[in-house]
Motif scaffolding. Structure first.
Motif, PDB file in Angstrom:
ATOM      1  N   SER A 192     -12.252   7.038  -7.492  1.00 30.54           N
ATOM      2  CA  SER A 192     -11.400   5.852  -7.419  1.00 30.54           C
ATOM      3  C   SER A 192     -11.046   5.394  -8.828  1.00 30.54           C
ATOM      4  CB  SER A 192     -12.090   4.717  -6.650  1.00 30.54           C
ATOM      5  OG  SER A 192     -13.334   4.394  -7.248  1.00 30.54           O
ATOM      6  N   LYS A 220       0.840  -1.191   0.000  1.00 26.91           N
ATOM      7  CA  LYS A 220       0.000   0.000   0.000  1.00 26.91           C
ATOM      8  C   LYS A 220       0.870   1.234   0.000  1.00 26.91           C
ATOM      9  CE  LYS A 220      -3.741   2.312   2.511  1.00 26.91           C
ATOM     10  NZ  LYS A 220      -3.507   3.257   3.561  1.00 26.91           N
ATOM     11  N   PRO A 241      -7.595   9.457  -6.180  1.00 23.55           N
ATOM     12  CA  PRO A 241      -6.366   9.893  -6.854  1.00 23.55           C
ATOM     13  C   PRO A 241      -6.374  11.384  -7.153  1.00 23.55           C
ATOM     14  CG  PRO A 241      -7.790   8.682  -8.358  1.00 23.55           C
ATOM     15  CD  PRO A 241      -8.366   8.503  -6.999  1.00 23.55           C
ATOM     16  N   THR A 253      -6.439   0.944 -17.249  1.00 25.26           N
ATOM     17  CA  THR A 253      -6.578   1.841 -16.107  1.00 25.26           C
ATOM     18  C   THR A 253      -7.789   2.732 -16.335  1.00 25.26           C
ATOM     19  OG1 THR A 253      -4.166   1.846 -15.836  1.00 25.26           O
ATOM     20  CG2 THR A 253      -5.404   3.545 -14.664  1.00 25.26           C
ATOM     21  N   ALA A 270      -4.110  -2.786  -9.225  1.00 21.92           N
ATOM     22  CA  ALA A 270      -3.891  -1.635  -8.348  1.00 21.92           C
ATOM     23  C   ALA A 270      -5.218  -0.919  -8.144  1.00 21.92           C
ATOM     24  CB  ALA A 270      -2.860  -0.686  -8.948  1.00 21.92           C
ATOM     25  N   ASN A 302      -1.753  -2.331  -4.043  1.00 24.95           N
ATOM     26  CA  ASN A 302      -1.243  -3.065  -5.197  1.00 24.95           C
ATOM     27  C   ASN A 302      -1.163  -4.556  -4.862  1.00 24.95           C
ATOM     28  OD1 ASN A 302       0.192  -3.181  -7.887  1.00 24.95           O
ATOM     29  ND2 ASN A 302       1.754  -4.092  -6.569  1.00 24.95           N
ATOM     30  N   ASP A 353      -4.380  10.721  -1.167  1.00 23.02           N
ATOM     31  CA  ASP A 353      -4.811   9.546  -1.919  1.00 23.02           C
ATOM     32  C   ASP A 353      -3.974   8.345  -1.490  1.00 23.02           C
ATOM     33  OD1 ASP A 353      -2.454  10.328  -3.074  1.00 23.02           O
ATOM     34  OD2 ASP A 353      -3.172  10.345  -5.126  1.00 23.02           O
ATOM     35  N   SER A 354      -4.489   7.152  -1.767  1.00 19.96           N
ATOM     36  CA  SER A 354      -3.794   5.927  -1.374  1.00 19.96           C
ATOM     37  C   SER A 354      -3.998   4.866  -2.440  1.00 19.96           C
ATOM     38  CB  SER A 354      -4.292   5.425  -0.013  1.00 19.96           C
ATOM     39  OG  SER A 354      -5.672   5.112  -0.081  1.00 19.96           O
ATOM     40  N   LEU A 355      -3.114   3.898  -2.449  1.00 19.17           N
ATOM     41  CA  LEU A 355      -3.165   2.862  -3.474  1.00 19.17           C
ATOM     42  C   LEU A 355      -2.785   1.512  -2.882  1.00 19.17           C
ATOM     43  CD1 LEU A 355      -1.969   3.121  -7.114  1.00 19.17           C
ATOM     44  CD2 LEU A 355      -1.102   1.243  -5.724  1.00 19.17           C
ATOM     45  N   TRP A 415      -6.784   2.423  -6.613  1.00 16.46           N
ATOM     46  CA  TRP A 415      -6.356   3.778  -6.259  1.00 16.46           C
ATOM     47  C   TRP A 415      -7.553   4.548  -5.731  1.00 16.46           C
ATOM     48  CZ3 TRP A 415      -3.595   7.268 -10.432  1.00 16.46           C
ATOM     49  CH2 TRP A 415      -2.917   8.320  -9.784  1.00 16.46           C
TER      50      TRP A 415
END
Length: 236
Positions: free
Chosen positions: A136, A55, A114, A166, A109, A86, A82-84, A111
């Motif tokens: 998201s 993360k 973002p 994506t 991933a 994976n 923001d956070s992701l 997200w």
């Protein structure tokens, strides 16, 4: 913790803001926890299998300046963190007495919120852009690479390819007030990318002679989430 103070003045700003100055001052506080877990299995001397979960977290902050709305959305004074997450699995393998290496990885991933730069097109040439948060985005795909020695002495071939999709996973209102629907392609994210290199290396006395030729392909991609502004990039 991030933040600070932004102060702008000028005649053009007065036209947009109905005031000769604009000040944005605040402190943005956020918390993030970035765990990472991975596992590697040596199935044989020539085959490794692995999986990983990780993360990432990025702090929010203040808008870099005043952004004028053009009949659409006003710029928020601050943008959120923001956070992701994976998730990936893959293999690394050697073949034919270590003369061929082949790796492949599949990933997902996710997200959240973002950060994206939105460039507003106004009628007066005043800098007018701001950072916003999209609900998201999901990015999933597969990457593969190969390195091999060719039967001709001194020659080797390296090839890699990636397919990535994506897209947004929540509706988003663009700076012009238009709806960016779920499933819209993320800017500057082509689906296909490839790179292939044919190389030659030889030792001649005390010299090393080398040459290579490379072909790179980058698929077509969008350049803006707002569909009316999308002109397309890459594709070469």
């Amino acid at each position: 913790i991030s933040g600070g103070s932004v102060l702008q003045t000028g005649a053009l700003l007065t036209v947009y803001n109905m005031s000769p100055s604009y000040e944005n001052k605040a402190t943005v506080i956020g918390q993030g926890f970035n765990p990472k877990v991975s596992a590697l299995w040596h199935a044989t001397d020539d085959l490794q299998l692995y999986a990983a979960i990780s993360k990432g977290f990025r702090a929010g902050g203040l808008q870099p300046g005043f952004a004028s709305p053009t009949g659409g959305q006003s710029a928020p004074p601050r943008f959120k963190a923001d956070s992701l997450w994976n998730f990936e699995v893959g293999e690394r393998s050697n073949w034919f007495d270590n003369t061929l290496h082949f790796d492949v990885t599949a990933f997902l991933a996710k997200w959240e919120s973002p950060q994206i730069l939105q460039v507003v097109s106004g009628t007066i040439p005043v800098p007018s852009s701001y950072i916003s948060n999209v609900g998201s985005v999901d990015s999933r795909g597969i990457e593969a690479s190969m390195q091999t020695l060719l039967p001709i002495p001194g020659f080797s071939l390296n090839a890699s390819a990636a397919y990535t999709r994506t897209v947004t996973t929540a509706n988003f209102i663009g700076y012009d007030g238009s709806l960016v629907p779920t499933g819209t392609a993320w800017p500057f994210a082509p689906r296909w990318q490839t790179a292939t290199t044919l190389a030659y290396n030889a030792d001649i006395s005390d010299w090393n002679l080398g040459a290579n030729v490379t072909h790179i392909f980058l698929g077509r991609a969008s350049n803006d989430l707002v569909l009316s502004r999308n002109r397309g990039v890459f594709g070469f």
